[in-house]
Design a protein around this motif. Structure first.
Motif, PDB file in Angstrom:
ATOM      1  N   ALA A   1       0.831  -1.220   0.000  1.00 47.40           N
ATOM      2  CA  ALA A   1       0.000   0.000   0.000  1.00 47.40           C
ATOM      3  C   ALA A   1       0.861   1.264   0.000  1.00 47.40           C
ATOM      4  CB  ALA A   1      -0.916  -0.001   1.209  1.00 47.40           C
ATOM      5  N   HIS A   2       2.089   1.146   0.506  1.00 48.21           N
ATOM      6  CA  HIS A   2       2.978   2.307   0.573  1.00 48.21           C
ATOM      7  C   HIS A   2       4.233   2.073  -0.241  1.00 48.21           C
ATOM      8  CE1 HIS A   2       0.634   4.169   3.824  1.00 48.21           C
ATOM      9  NE2 HIS A   2       0.432   2.940   4.221  1.00 48.21           N
ATOM     10  N   ILE A   3       4.044   1.451  -1.384  1.00 48.95           N
ATOM     11  CA  ILE A   3       5.183   0.989  -2.177  1.00 48.95           C
ATOM     12  C   ILE A   3       6.099   2.131  -2.619  1.00 48.95           C
ATOM     13  CG2 ILE A   3       4.146   0.993  -4.491  1.00 48.95           C
ATOM     14  CD1 ILE A   3       5.271  -1.934  -4.730  1.00 48.95           C
ATOM     15  N   ASP A   4       5.570   3.359  -2.605  1.00 43.72           N
ATOM     16  CA  ASP A   4       6.403   4.502  -2.981  1.00 43.72           C
ATOM     17  C   ASP A   4       7.261   5.004  -1.826  1.00 43.72           C
ATOM     18  OD1 ASP A   4       3.750   5.651  -5.097  1.00 43.72           O
ATOM     19  OD2 ASP A   4       5.640   4.691  -5.676  1.00 43.72           O
ATOM     20  N   ASP A   5       6.979   4.505  -0.634  1.00 43.19           N
ATOM     21  CA  ASP A   5       7.801   4.947   0.509  1.00 43.19           C
ATOM     22  C   ASP A   5       7.988   3.791   1.485  1.00 43.19           C
ATOM     23  OD1 ASP A   5       7.403   7.213   3.353  1.00 43.19           O
ATOM     24  OD2 ASP A   5       9.201   6.324   2.455  1.00 43.19           O
ATOM     25  N   LEU A   6       8.764   2.813   1.045  1.00 38.45           N
ATOM     26  CA  LEU A   6       8.988   1.636   1.882  1.00 38.45           C
ATOM     27  C   LEU A   6       9.750   1.983   3.175  1.00 38.45           C
ATOM     28  CD1 LEU A   6       9.755  -1.127  -0.785  1.00 38.45           C
ATOM     29  CD2 LEU A   6       7.656  -0.798   0.505  1.00 38.45           C
ATOM     30  N   PRO A   7      10.785   2.815   3.106  1.00 39.61           N
ATOM     31  CA  PRO A   7      11.484   3.153   4.351  1.00 39.61           C
ATOM     32  C   PRO A   7      10.554   3.792   5.388  1.00 39.61           C
ATOM     33  CG  PRO A   7      12.816   3.786   2.479  1.00 39.61           C
ATOM     34  CD  PRO A   7      11.477   3.387   1.934  1.00 39.61           C
ATOM     35  N   GLY A   8       9.669   4.653   4.930  1.00 41.83           N
ATOM     36  CA  GLY A   8       8.727   5.293   5.846  1.00 41.83           C
ATOM     37  C   GLY A   8       7.746   4.291   6.438  1.00 41.83           C
ATOM     38  N   ALA A   9       7.142   3.497   5.543  1.00 41.88           N
ATOM     39  CA  ALA A   9       6.115   2.554   5.971  1.00 41.88           C
ATOM     40  C   ALA A   9       6.669   1.467   6.886  1.00 41.88           C
ATOM     41  CB  ALA A   9       5.474   1.912   4.745  1.00 41.88           C
ATOM     42  N   LEU A  10       7.937   1.090   6.678  1.00 44.18           N
ATOM     43  CA  LEU A  10       8.503  -0.035   7.423  1.00 44.18           C
ATOM     44  C   LEU A  10       9.497   0.405   8.492  1.00 44.18           C
ATOM     45  CD1 LEU A  10       9.083  -2.432   4.379  1.00 44.18           C
ATOM     46  CD2 LEU A  10       7.241  -2.562   6.056  1.00 44.18           C
ATOM     47  N   SER A  11       9.494   1.687   8.818  1.00 39.47           N
ATOM     48  CA  SER A  11      10.497   2.212   9.752  1.00 39.47           C
ATOM     49  C   SER A  11      10.508   1.491  11.102  1.00 39.47           C
ATOM     50  CB  SER A  11      10.277   3.712   9.957  1.00 39.47           C
ATOM     51  OG  SER A  11      11.260   4.204  10.827  1.00 39.47           O
ATOM     52  N   ALA A  12       9.317   1.293  11.669  1.00 36.65           N
ATOM     53  CA  ALA A  12       9.249   0.641  12.985  1.00 36.65           C
ATOM     54  C   ALA A  12       9.746  -0.800  12.898  1.00 36.65           C
ATOM     55  CB  ALA A  12       7.820   0.679  13.506  1.00 36.65           C
ATOM     56  N   LEU A  13       9.367  -1.486  11.834  1.00 38.15           N
ATOM     57  CA  LEU A  13       9.814  -2.880  11.652  1.00 38.15           C
ATOM     58  C   LEU A  13      11.312  -2.935  11.399  1.00 38.15           C
ATOM     59  CD1 LEU A  13       6.998  -4.598   9.592  1.00 38.15           C
ATOM     60  CD2 LEU A  13       7.847  -5.256  11.840  1.00 38.15           C
ATOM     61  N   SER A  14      11.814  -1.906  10.743  1.00 33.57           N
ATOM     62  CA  SER A  14      13.242  -1.830  10.489  1.00 33.57           C
ATOM     63  C   SER A  14      13.992  -1.713  11.820  1.00 33.57           C
ATOM     64  CB  SER A  14      13.514  -0.632   9.578  1.00 33.57           C
ATOM     65  OG  SER A  14      14.875  -0.523   9.309  1.00 33.57           O
ATOM     66  N   ASP A  15      13.479  -0.861  12.707  1.00 36.21           N
ATOM     67  CA  ASP A  15      14.082  -0.716  14.043  1.00 36.21           C
ATOM     68  C   ASP A  15      14.037  -2.047  14.786  1.00 36.21           C
ATOM     69  OD1 ASP A  15      12.677   2.606  14.736  1.00 36.21           O
ATOM     70  OD2 ASP A  15      14.496   1.997  13.665  1.00 36.21           O
ATOM     71  N   LEU A  16      12.878  -2.685  14.737  1.00 37.77           N
ATOM     72  CA  LEU A  16      12.683  -3.957  15.448  1.00 37.77           C
ATOM     73  C   LEU A  16      13.712  -4.988  14.994  1.00 37.77           C
ATOM     74  CD1 LEU A  16      10.640  -5.524  17.372  1.00 37.77           C
ATOM     75  CD2 LEU A  16       9.664  -6.411  15.251  1.00 37.77           C
ATOM     76  N   HIS A  17      13.872  -5.126  13.677  1.00 38.01           N
ATOM     77  CA  HIS A  17      14.793  -6.146  13.167  1.00 38.01           C
ATOM     78  C   HIS A  17      16.246  -5.803  13.467  1.00 38.01           C
ATOM     79  CE1 HIS A  17      11.232  -7.574  11.072  1.00 38.01           C
ATOM     80  NE2 HIS A  17      11.880  -8.695  10.853  1.00 38.01           N
ATOM     81  N   ALA A  18      16.561  -4.502  13.504  1.00 33.01           N
ATOM     82  CA  ALA A  18      17.950  -4.086  13.742  1.00 33.01           C
ATOM     83  C   ALA A  18      18.356  -4.215  15.200  1.00 33.01           C
ATOM     84  CB  ALA A  18      18.154  -2.648  13.287  1.00 33.01           C
ATOM     85  N   TYR A  19      17.459  -3.801  16.083  1.00 37.28           N
ATOM     86  CA  TYR A  19      17.871  -3.663  17.486  1.00 37.28           C
ATOM     87  C   TYR A  19      17.398  -4.791  18.377  1.00 37.28           C
ATOM     88  CZ  TYR A  19      18.702   0.942  15.557  1.00 37.28           C
ATOM     89  OH  TYR A  19      19.119   1.968  14.753  1.00 37.28           O
ATOM     90  N   LYS A  20      16.338  -5.447  17.960  1.00 35.32           N
ATOM     91  CA  LYS A  20      15.815  -6.503  18.829  1.00 35.32           C
ATOM     92  C   LYS A  20      15.976  -7.889  18.192  1.00 35.32           C
ATOM     93  CE  LYS A  20      12.024  -7.414  21.976  1.00 35.32           C
ATOM     94  NZ  LYS A  20      10.999  -8.335  21.420  1.00 35.32           N
ATOM     95  N   LEU A  21      15.420  -8.081  17.002  1.00 35.16           N
ATOM     96  CA  LEU A  21      15.399  -9.419  16.407  1.00 35.16           C
ATOM     97  C   LEU A  21      16.753  -9.837  15.845  1.00 35.16           C
ATOM     98  CD1 LEU A  21      11.968  -9.182  14.562  1.00 35.16           C
ATOM     99  CD2 LEU A  21      12.456 -10.055  16.858  1.00 35.16           C
ATOM    100  N   ARG A  22      17.407  -8.904  15.164  1.00 38.30           N
ATOM    101  CA  ARG A  22      18.742  -9.130  14.604  1.00 38.30           C
ATOM    102  C   ARG A  22      18.843 -10.445  13.832  1.00 38.30           C
ATOM    103  NH1 ARG A  22      21.654  -7.420  20.091  1.00 38.30           N
ATOM    104  NH2 ARG A  22      19.858  -8.660  20.791  1.00 38.30           N
ATOM    105  N   VAL A  23      17.879 -10.650  12.948  1.00 35.51           N
ATOM    106  CA  VAL A  23      17.882 -11.813  12.064  1.00 35.51           C
ATOM    107  C   VAL A  23      18.964 -11.603  11.015  1.00 35.51           C
ATOM    108  CG1 VAL A  23      16.538 -13.011  10.295  1.00 35.51           C
ATOM    109  CG2 VAL A  23      15.413 -12.196  12.370  1.00 35.51           C
ATOM    110  N   ASP A  24      19.864 -12.580  10.861  1.00 38.65           N
ATOM    111  CA  ASP A  24      20.935 -12.414   9.876  1.00 38.65           C
ATOM    112  C   ASP A  24      20.350 -12.139   8.491  1.00 38.65           C
ATOM    113  OD1 ASP A  24      22.967 -13.387   7.740  1.00 38.65           O
ATOM    114  OD2 ASP A  24      24.143 -13.166   9.566  1.00 38.65           O
TER     115      ASP A  24
END
Lengths: 147, 142
Positions: free
Chosen positions: B72-95
């Motif tokens: 739905a936000h394909i024109d702004d993936l970084p914006g739409a996925l920012s929270a998930l990006s934080d989650l994967h970087a700082y908490k989940l750290r999936v290789d």
């Protein structure tokens, strides 16, 4: 060496017997060239690869896809000795064709997608798992003689 | 690697055709990932990973919902996925390698259920889309 359970061997041979190897070969190679266009670097002599339709309809792509998949099919008959089966082809791909083995992994995964499309629900997670082992084994075997 | 207008159209059109099954497909893609690539199970020691697991289905729905948001936000993936990006970087750290494995299994799932839609061009666009999402989700790793 690829370690398939008896069930996995059965899944692989069962599904493979229903595959039109010639057609699936052309489709897999075509999709490789469409989805990962940089792989076209090996096929300058193939003519028109300018669009998905051009690639999929290209007779040289189909012919080469057929060749590749028939070779893969031979591998399926020799799962206990993939390195031996593909030794000569491995040397060829390194010394004459200069193909980065990463491409074997890409083609293997595209083949899995093509099988999924053809078989639908029959391509269960277990069947996929078995085929992933096979394509990984073939890719490793083809890379084995690289130096 | 950039999503062209045609890629975006292919992704949106395909996603619309999933007919409300996206959640189910998310679960199936996870199951395929765990079956084909057993190392991925190391991220879920707290889950029941047996076939039909309710936890896997629920998690698959979560993943699918996030992808639906991304579409739905394909024109702004970084914006739409920012929270998930934080989650994967700082908490989940999936290789990062694992995003490719799940992406591949998402393609396989879609190919199984929608063979007619899964043309070479759509296959390419979806692969690029999942790659773009993966890039965003690993963008804050270091």
């Amino acid at each position: 060496m690829v370690h398939l359970t008896a069930d996995e061997k059965s899944l692989v041979s069962g599904l493979w017997s229903k595959v039109n190897v010639d057609e699936v070969g052309g489709e897999a190679l075509g999709r490789l060239l469409v989805v990962y266009p940089w792989t076209q670097r090996f096929f300058d002599s193939f003519g028109d690869l300018s669009s998905p339709d051009a690639v999929m309809g290209n007779p040289k792509v189909k012919a080469h896809g057929k060749k590749v998949l028939n070779s893969f099919s031979d591998g399926l008959k020799n799962l206990d000795n993939l390195k031996g089966t593909f030794a000569k082809l491995s040397e060829l791909h390194c010394d004459k064709l200069h193909v980065d083995p990463e491409n074997f992994k890409l083609l293997g995964n595209v083949l899995v997608c093509v099988l999924a499309r053809h078989f639908g629900k029959q391509f269960t997670p277990q069947a996929q798992g078995a085929f992933q082992k096979v394509v990984a084994g073939v890719a490793n075997a083809l890379a084995h003689k690289y130096h | 690697m950039v999503l062209s207008p045609a890629d975006k159209t292919n992704v949106k059109t395909t996603w619309d055709k999933l007919g409300g099954h996206a959640g189910e497909y998310g679960g199936e893609a996870l199951e395929r990932t765990f079956t084909s690539f057993p190392t991925t199970k190391t991220y879920f020691p707290h889950f029941d990973l047996s076939p039909g697991s309710a936890q896997v289905k629920a998690h698959g729905k979560k993943v699918a919902d996030a992808l639906t948001t991304a579409v739905a936000h394909i024109d702004d993936l970084p914006g739409a996925l920012s929270a998930l990006s934080d989650l994967h970087a700082y908490k989940l750290r999936v290789d990062p390698v694992n995003f490719k494995l799940l992406s591949h299994c998402l393609l396989v799932t879609l190919a199984c259920h929608h063979p007619a839609e899964f043309t070479p061009a759509v296959h390419a666009s979806l692969d690029k889309f999942f790659s773009a999402v993966s890039t965003v989700l690993t963008s804050k790793y270091r």
